[in-house]
Design a protein around this motif. Structure first.
Motif, PDB file in Angstrom:
ATOM      1  N   ARG A 529       0.843  -1.217   0.000  1.00  0.00           N
ATOM      2  CA  ARG A 529       0.000   0.000   0.000  1.00  0.00           C
ATOM      3  C   ARG A 529       0.868   1.254   0.000  1.00  0.00           C
ATOM      4  NH1 ARG A 529      -1.438   4.255  -0.165  1.00  0.00           N
ATOM      5  NH2 ARG A 529      -3.282   5.300   0.686  1.00  0.00           N
ATOM      6  N   PRO A 534      -3.082   2.761  -3.415  1.00  0.00           N
ATOM      7  CA  PRO A 534      -4.290   2.025  -2.995  1.00  0.00           C
ATOM      8  C   PRO A 534      -4.640   0.847  -3.878  1.00  0.00           C
ATOM      9  CG  PRO A 534      -4.645   4.396  -2.891  1.00  0.00           C
ATOM     10  CD  PRO A 534      -3.336   4.195  -3.581  1.00  0.00           C
ATOM     11  N   VAL A 538      -4.858  -2.556  -1.591  1.00  0.00           N
ATOM     12  CA  VAL A 538      -6.119  -3.038  -1.019  1.00  0.00           C
ATOM     13  C   VAL A 538      -6.246  -4.561  -1.047  1.00  0.00           C
ATOM     14  CG1 VAL A 538      -8.613  -3.106  -1.415  1.00  0.00           C
ATOM     15  CG2 VAL A 538      -7.429  -0.913  -1.244  1.00  0.00           C
ATOM     16  N   GLU A 576      -8.772   2.719   4.785  1.00  0.00           N
ATOM     17  CA  GLU A 576      -8.110   2.123   3.627  1.00  0.00           C
ATOM     18  C   GLU A 576      -9.061   1.152   2.933  1.00  0.00           C
ATOM     19  OE1 GLU A 576      -5.189   2.818   2.149  1.00  0.00           O
ATOM     20  OE2 GLU A 576      -5.110   4.475   3.554  1.00  0.00           O
ATOM     21  N   ASP A 711      -1.358  10.434   3.644  1.00  0.00           N
ATOM     22  CA  ASP A 711      -2.056   9.474   2.797  1.00  0.00           C
ATOM     23  C   ASP A 711      -2.474   8.258   3.605  1.00  0.00           C
ATOM     24  OD1 ASP A 711      -3.143   8.771   0.347  1.00  0.00           O
ATOM     25  OD2 ASP A 711      -1.424   7.562  -0.221  1.00  0.00           O
ATOM     26  N   TRP A 712      -2.828   8.486   4.861  1.00  0.00           N
ATOM     27  CA  TRP A 712      -3.166   7.347   5.724  1.00  0.00           C
ATOM     28  C   TRP A 712      -4.143   7.801   6.805  1.00  0.00           C
ATOM     29  CZ3 TRP A 712      -2.403   2.322   5.185  1.00  0.00           C
ATOM     30  CH2 TRP A 712      -2.645   1.487   6.276  1.00  0.00           C
ATOM     31  N   ARG A 745      -8.707   6.404  -3.824  1.00  0.00           N
ATOM     32  CA  ARG A 745      -8.820   5.551  -2.629  1.00  0.00           C
ATOM     33  C   ARG A 745     -10.152   4.813  -2.603  1.00  0.00           C
ATOM     34  NH1 ARG A 745      -5.397   7.531   1.663  1.00  0.00           N
ATOM     35  NH2 ARG A 745      -6.962   6.853   3.160  1.00  0.00           N
ATOM     36  N   ALA A 749     -10.960   0.645  -2.800  1.00  0.00           N
ATOM     37  CA  ALA A 749     -11.645  -0.094  -1.732  1.00  0.00           C
ATOM     38  C   ALA A 749     -12.874  -0.799  -2.279  1.00  0.00           C
ATOM     39  CB  ALA A 749     -12.018   0.850  -0.595  1.00  0.00           C
ATOM     40  N   SER A 754     -17.170   3.305   0.817  1.00  0.00           N
ATOM     41  CA  SER A 754     -16.260   4.163   0.058  1.00  0.00           C
ATOM     42  C   SER A 754     -16.949   4.750  -1.171  1.00  0.00           C
ATOM     43  CB  SER A 754     -15.014   3.378  -0.350  1.00  0.00           C
ATOM     44  OG  SER A 754     -15.326   2.368  -1.290  1.00  0.00           O
TER      45      SER A 754
END
Length: 914
Positions: A529, A534, A538, A576, A711-712, A745, A749, A754
């Motif tokens: 990741r 992403p 994932v 995530e 980014d997390w 992102r 997912a 999402s």
């Protein structure tokens, strides 16, 4: 158990202090627990007040213990002294508590007990004993309790409420003991004026020159012991600290005693257990007979009865410190020989260590075995002390290095980083093999991360992992995972200082075992990741999540390892993988495991994650109850509170006064290395708050601070907030790149959560015929999830769009649904925003305020819910780490507030209140 008899006390003044102690006893007799810490310098009268307390509590059962300086490294020594007479009630405790306390006291063998499960067992033991008769526990010289006893007793002190138990500690100033911070306290000062004159007069055998009298009064500063003792040693230098002068005064009183009497006093000072048989057996080995006691008793320095009682703790320290090293070693050697190696091997090893004046391999070996036993009983601090002394006494340099390294590891685990670093320096100066050198590098890196959050920690951990690769591949992989966690914690602030290098190194770690552990899958998923984005990350993260969620947990060690990894896994689950079902399942399992195993150090974190699941489900009251419990446990265990859990809850509540200070603190950490996630969460929370309040410019600024460069975790969560706020402010230059980042992102997912968030956000940023379709898609997708507050946000946004399109009837349907969800949840800012929109459509709606919230406190609501589900008082107490009597106390208040008279009525009453 018999009441402890202490000699009678005489008082001059101290009326205020005695009234406080009388009030404490009255409270205990009245059915309420009481806790008090007496603080003051040596000789100020703490022990005398404790005697008064014991004498005045005639209707109570009294238990007594004292901390002893020489016992500070023996695990559970103070706690065992207090609880030993109560252990016949041990079988009455629930099995996990019974086993934990039995293992801690060495009565049974088992896995190392969680120290706060031991605390719960002690709480249960005291509460059970107090059912028969109110109980008063008195602990003198608490500054000399071994650390785990101090932690356990202060944990108990913070959980007492309605148990008819009094817990009183006497603590010498100026010693700072963090375990006692925050407990009710009474600080003792000196006696003044006529009372000081009267006490001095009572101690003098004849007239005293007035100048000498003034000097004694001035130097004593109202200290009663000083007024009693200074006239005996006026030649002592006046520049010494008063405690040192008093101790030296006792040394002068010891000097005229016969040699055999001084050696007997030294023996009594070195033998803190108070075992009469042991003491006289050791005295016989030293050639000291019973007649040696008479001169010391005649001088009023000590009493030799069933247990030894020194006139004052300073007499004990004077008798020990005044002796020459050879005499001390001889006394410890006699005590070691007199101590049964089967019944008390650790105290025997400790005495042998004190008796050794030079390296001794056999003593060092015995200390190492004691360290293993201490660790098995949960005494990590004691294990460190045994290993440290073992290293000092080890003649072989290689073995000494290994023991110093093991001692450093134990010091690190017990929260003593400075001592751990010193021991690492000792180990580093000795010959170490390759594996030991790698473990040393690993420990140094762990210290850098855990205690300083230093930006160098991730790269230090990578270096340690590389060293471990050819020597211990599983540990190497765990170390790479630690390095990734440290890099993620550092966040955007350290993005240019090697964060990607850490991820690439982790990706090149040795292959995982077959079959891989869940931790191995997490490592591989996170590495992909972080290095590939992403889309690549994932799928392996989802495999890791599936393995982690279903991993069988067969023993205590496996459960603890699972719990330690839980925060990282749950973070990737939320923002995530956007998997609300997994979020709910994992959070629930984590809390259950932490409760069942008594892992109180980890339970607050588990409760906070479960509270987060409640927040997104629109169950803010339930979240508040769990956060309150987490705060209470953190305070009881002496750990740092998880203040940012309240930040998230307060942001969704929409009450600025509840969270403004926390947001300021979080955003203020932007200049602090290693605080990236804190800034991201604070920015996200501030954006939610300001979007709810309709302050979109402020929301843009907050969301940008929460998402820029990260980014997390909450960096990603801030993106929908940023797009919404920027759209309202007509800032397409800000909204467009944030939407692009969110789309990458969300599509990776691929969940309803999402994609629903993406559709909602695209509806805001777009225009034309697709806008309504996107609003409807968002509502449809989010309606299939547990994230009810985000569904309500989608309904609110759709309703606002419909109103602007002059479709008022259609708008009311969406706005009513949003208003109902926000109102029921207690999300006041968003509820008010929906209410204003409804007013604009011509519909009148009642304003939601904090007065409409449930009148039950969070803990009362939690207890009421558990009771309504059929849990008994002991079962509720075991879950919430309180006694059954405290559960009963809270339930009485719940019944009164809900106007019910039985548990059968609780479920209906709670349902009626929403």
């Amino acid at each position: 158990m018999t009441t402890t008899r202490l000699p009678p006390s005489r008082f001059l003044d101290r009326r205020t202090e005695r009234e406080a102690l009388d009030e404490l006893v009255a409270g205990v007799l009245g059915g309420q627990s009481r806790v008090l810490v007496l603080r003051g310098e040596a000789g100020i009268g703490k022990t005398a007040l404790l005697r008064y307390l014991a004498e005045s509590a005639k209707e109570c059962r009294v238990a007594h213990a004292s901390g002893v300086e020489s016992e500070m490294e023996l695990p559970f020594a103070g706690l065992h002294a207090l609880c030993a007479p109560m252990l016949r009630r041990l079988p009455r405790l629930p099995e996990p508590q019974r086993d934990a306390l039995g293992t801690a006291f060495g009565l049974t063998a088992g896995a190392p007990p969680d120290r706060f499960l031991v605390g719960l067992a002690v709480l249960g033991l005291l509460a059970d004993l107090a059912e028969d008769r109110p109980l008063l526990c008195i602990v003198d010289d608490a500054q000399w309790l071994d650390r785990i006893s101090a932690q356990t007793l202060t944990f108990v002190a913070r959980r007492l409420l309605a148990e008819r138990v009094g817990l009183v500690f006497a603590l010498r100033e100026p010693v700072a003991e963090p375990e006692f911070a925050g407990l009710p306290e009474l600080v003792l000062g000196g006696i003044e004026g006529p009372d000081a004159d009267a006490l001095l007069e009572a101690t003098l055998p004849g007239p005293l020159d007035e100048r000498v009298r003034r000097r004694v009064l001035a130097e004593a500063r109202g200290n009663p012991l000083a007024l009693l003792e200074l006239p005996r040693g006026l030649a002592l230098p006046g520049t010494m600290p008063l405690t040192s002068r008093l101790e030296q005064g006792f040394v002068r009183r010891l000097e005229p005693l016969p040699d055999r009497t001084q050696r007997l006093l030294l023996l009594a000072a070195a033998e803190p257990v108070g075992d009469v048989t042991l003491r006289w057996r050791a005295a016989e080995l030293l050639g000291i007979g019973p007649d040696a006691a008479a001169p010391a008793e005649a001088a009023g320095l000590i009493e030799f009865r069933a247990r030894v009682r020194f006139q004052h703790p300073l007499v004990r320290s004077a008798a020990y410190r005044a002796a020459d090293p050879g005499a001390r070693r001889a006394v410890h050697a006699a005590l070691a020989e007199a101590t049964d190696p089967q019944l008390d091997p650790d105290r025997r090893a400790w005495h042998r260590a004190h008796a050794s004046g030079a390296p001794d391999a056999s003593v060092a070996d015995e200390l190492e075995r004691s360290a293993a036993r201490a660790r098995a009983r949960g005494g990590v601090s004691a294990a460190a002390a045994f290993l440290e002394r073992a290293a000092e006494l080890t003649p072989d340099a290689e073995a000494q290095g290994g023991r110093a390294l093991a001692a450093a590891q134990a010091r690190f685990e017990s929260g003593a980083p400075a001592a751990a670093r010193e021991l690492l320096e000792v180990a580093e100066a000795r010959p170490l093999d390759a594996l030991q050198q790698a473990r040393l590098a690993h420990l140094r890196a762990q210290i850098a991360f855990v205690f300083t959050r230093g930006s160098e920690a991730p790269l230090l951990l990578v270096d340690a992992a590389r060293r471990l690769e050819p020597l211990d591949p599983p540990l190497a992989r765990e170390t790479y995972l630690e390095a990734l966690g440290a890099a993620m914690y550092a966040g955007r602030l350290d993005a240019d200082s090697g964060g990607r290098d850490v991820a690439e190194a982790a990706g090149a770690a040795p292959p995982s075992p077959d079959p891989p552990r869940s931790a191995d899958l997490v490592l591989d998923g996170l590495a992909q990741r972080c290095t590939q984005g992403p889309d690549a990350g994932v799928p392996p993260l989802r495999r890791a999540l599936d393995a982690y969620a279903t991993e069988p947990l067969d023993d205590h060690v496996a459960i603890v390892r699972w719990l330690l990894l839980a925060p990282v896994v749950q973070s990737m689950t939320v923002f995530e993988l956007w998997d609300d079902d997994a979020f709910h399942t994992l959070a629930t399992r984590t809390v259950r495991l932490a409760r069942d195993t008594g892992a109180l150090a980890l339970l607050p974190v588990a409760l906070v994650y479960r509270a987060g699941a409640h927040v997104f489900a629109g169950e803010l009251a339930e979240a508040e109850a769990l956060i309150a419990e987490a705060d209470a446990i953190a305070a009881a265990t002496g750990n740092a509170g998880l203040m940012y859990a309240r930040l998230l809850l307060g942001a969704w509540r929409g009450i600025e006064g509840d969270v403004a200070g926390l947001i300021d603190v979080g955003l203020g950490k932007a200049s602090v290395p290693g605080e990236g996630p804190v800034v991201a969460m604070a920015g996200y929370a501030a954006a939610v708050l300001n979007n709810g309040l309709g302050r979109y410019e402020a929301a843009v600024a907050a969301a940008r601070r929460g998402s820029d460069g990260g980014d997390w975790g909450y960096s990603g969560a801030a993106l929908p907030e940023l797009v919404e706020a920027a759209t309202r402010c007509a800032r397409p230059d800000v909204a467009a790149p944030a939407l692009a980042r969110l789309e990458e992102r969300a599509r990776a997912a691929g969940t309803d959560w999402s994609l629903g968030m993406l559709a909602r956000t695209r509806a805001l940023a777009g225009d034309g015929d697709e806008t309504e379709a996107r609003h409807r898609e968002a509502i449809e997708r989010l309606g299939r999830t547990r994230v009810r507050v985000e569904l309500a946000r989608a309904q609110l946004l759709y309703g606002e769009w419909l109103r602007r399109e002059n479709r008022r009837v259609d708008a009311r349907e969406q706005l009513r649904a949003a208003h109902e969800t926000f109102s029921r949840a207690g999300a006041e800012a968003f509820a008010e925003r929906a209410r204003r929109e409804l007013l604009a459509t011509g519909e009148t709606v009642r304003r939601v305020t904090s007065e409409t919230r449930d009148a039950l406190t969070p803990q009362e609501a939690q207890i009421a819910t558990l009771a309504a589900d059929g849990s008994t008082n002991p079962e509720i107490g075991a879950q919430l780490f309180i006694s059954p009597r405290t559960v009963e106390y809270h339930l009485r208040k719940v019944f009164a507030k809900l106007d019910v008279s039985s548990r059968k009525e609780l479920r209906g009453a709670l349902a009626g209140r929403g």
